[in-house]
Design an enzyme around this catalytic site. Structure first.
Site, mmCIF file in Angstrom:
data_model
loop_
_atom_site.group_PDB
_atom_site.id
_atom_site.type_symbol
_atom_site.label_atom_id
_atom_site.label_comp_id
_atom_site.label_asym_id
_atom_site.label_seq_id
_atom_site.Cartn_x
_atom_site.Cartn_y
_atom_site.Cartn_z
ATOM 1 N N ASP A 64 -53.575 30.100 -65.575
ATOM 2 C CA ASP A 64 -54.283 29.172 -66.110
ATOM 3 C C ASP A 64 -55.819 28.862 -65.650
ATOM 4 O O ASP A 64 -56.767 28.457 -66.266
ATOM 5 C CB ASP A 64 -53.778 27.647 -65.863
ATOM 6 C CG ASP A 64 -52.776 27.221 -66.952
ATOM 7 O OD1 ASP A 64 -53.254 27.503 -68.151
ATOM 8 O OD2 ASP A 64 -51.990 26.337 -66.706
ATOM 9 N N GLN A 120 -46.944 23.247 -66.138
ATOM 10 C CA GLN A 120 -47.332 22.691 -67.126
ATOM 11 C C GLN A 120 -47.971 21.158 -66.833
ATOM 12 O O GLN A 120 -47.156 20.442 -66.004
ATOM 13 C CB GLN A 120 -46.237 22.200 -68.276
ATOM 14 C CG GLN A 120 -46.713 21.809 -69.575
ATOM 15 C CD GLN A 120 -47.600 22.461 -70.296
ATOM 16 O OE1 GLN A 120 -47.487 23.813 -70.565
ATOM 17 N NE2 GLN A 120 -48.671 21.761 -70.883
ATOM 18 N N LYS A 159 -45.184 28.649 -75.651
ATOM 19 C CA LYS A 159 -45.485 29.450 -74.653
ATOM 20 C C LYS A 159 -44.314 30.423 -74.459
ATOM 21 O O LYS A 159 -44.520 31.843 -74.399
ATOM 22 C CB LYS A 159 -46.180 28.831 -73.443
ATOM 23 C CG LYS A 159 -47.253 28.227 -73.413
ATOM 24 C CD LYS A 159 -47.724 27.379 -72.196
ATOM 25 C CE LYS A 159 -48.761 26.535 -72.513
ATOM 26 N NZ LYS A 159 -49.287 25.486 -71.547
#
Ligand code: NAP
Length: 278
Positions: free
Chosen positions: A115, A92, A48
């Protein structure tokens, strides 16, 4: 059979983002929070960060120790929510057991929830009025569209009903006027149901789960799974070797859905930055 090249499609998406950021001279920032030392999470976070660098997005990494408390992580989220340089926040997953993932996700400002896991964004996806799409299902939609396949009216079967993949995947297909069936571990006659699919999306997490007898001749097969086989090699849910001769299109693992998920994260971060500057 035609292979769907996730690397190429994702590269085109990232190029477009890079160009827009350059041309409009945008300042976009993504905070990436990782807790603990999980190897797979480390790899995802590094990928990422690399994508951010390519696109011209500033990434701010927060690597916290395994023993971080829920309180400490909530404090960091609050700080990032109030940081004007941070347009997107990504925590994460999975998080260590002492931290309630749900509480953390709900604390992220929905406008920075790139997200799209926060209940506000999930609700918006449900009603079809959204700013962010969840990265993996959004990436799958891009891959399907890249083949030129019409989705409207098609029989689509999604195997898996998780909040991050299966459920939103079904919703995005439904928004495109597909007839959608969602399968899970209690589904009866799975083989029969899957064999009806013009478009079959597998998000189960079991290597070799989808075999040729579950696939309709000429179907478009999307493999979301990321598993390790007996030799420790990365593989999907689909038994690629047997399915490839029967289907019309198929995504490989690696090189299919994985790169798209990251490209869509970049897309969401850019969108967050633009929305916040309005
Ligand atoms: P998950 O939360 O474990 O969900 C798995 C789903 O599969 C569940 O809904 C489960 O049903 C269903 N399932 C399990 N065994 C089954 C069976 N025998 N028959 C039918 N359905 C069955 O997993 P996830 O987070 O959605 O992820 C799925 C896979 O996608 C994993 O391999 C993950 O690593 C991968 N993934 C990849 C990306 C990417 O970027 N490529 C992103 C996210 C996830 P129940 O609900 O009944 O238990």
């Amino acid at each position: 059979m035609t292979l769907i090249d996730g690397k190429a499609v994702s590269a085109a998406v990232k190029e477009r983002i890079k160009k827009e950021i350059e041309e409009k001279n945008l300042k976009i920032g993504l905070a990436v929070v990782i807790v603990g030392t999980d190897q797979a999470s480390r790899v995802y976070v590094n990928n990422k960060k690399k994508a951010c660098e390519f696109c011209g997005i500033t990434s701010y990494e927060y690597a916290l120790p395994e023993e971080t408390t829920e309180e400490q992580l909530l404090e960091l989220v609050d700080k990032l929510n109030g940081d004007g340089n941070v347009n997107g926040i990504l925590v994460q997953l999975p998080l260590p057991n002492q931290i309630d993932e749900k509480k953390i996700i709900e604390r992220i400002n929905p406008e920075k929830d790139v997200d799209a896991f926060n209940a506000v964004n999930v609700g918006k996806i449900m009603i079809g009025d959204y700013s962010f799409l969840p990265c993996t299902p959004a990436g799958v939609m891009e891959l399907i569209k890249s083949t030129g396949t019409e989705i409207s009216g098609k029989e689509c079967v999604v195997i898996g009903r998780s909040n991050i993949v299966g459920k939103p995947m079904a919703m995005l297909l439904l928004h495109e006027n597909a007839t959608v069936t969602v399968c899970h571990s209690k589904t009866r006659n799975l083989k029969e149901v899957c064999s009806r699919a013009d478009i079959l999306v597998s998000a189960v997490g079991k290597a070799g789960f989808v075999t040729a007898d579950m696939v309709k001749e000429g179907a478009l097969v999307i493999d979301v799974g990321m598993n390790r086989n007996a030799e420790g090699k990365l593989c999907g849910d689909v038994d690629f070797n047997s399915v490839k001769d029967k289907c019309g299109f198929i995504t490989p693992v690696p090189g299919g859905v994985g790169p798209m998920t990251i490209a869509m994260l970049m897309e969401n971060t850019l969108r967050a930055g633009k929305l916040q500057s309005l």
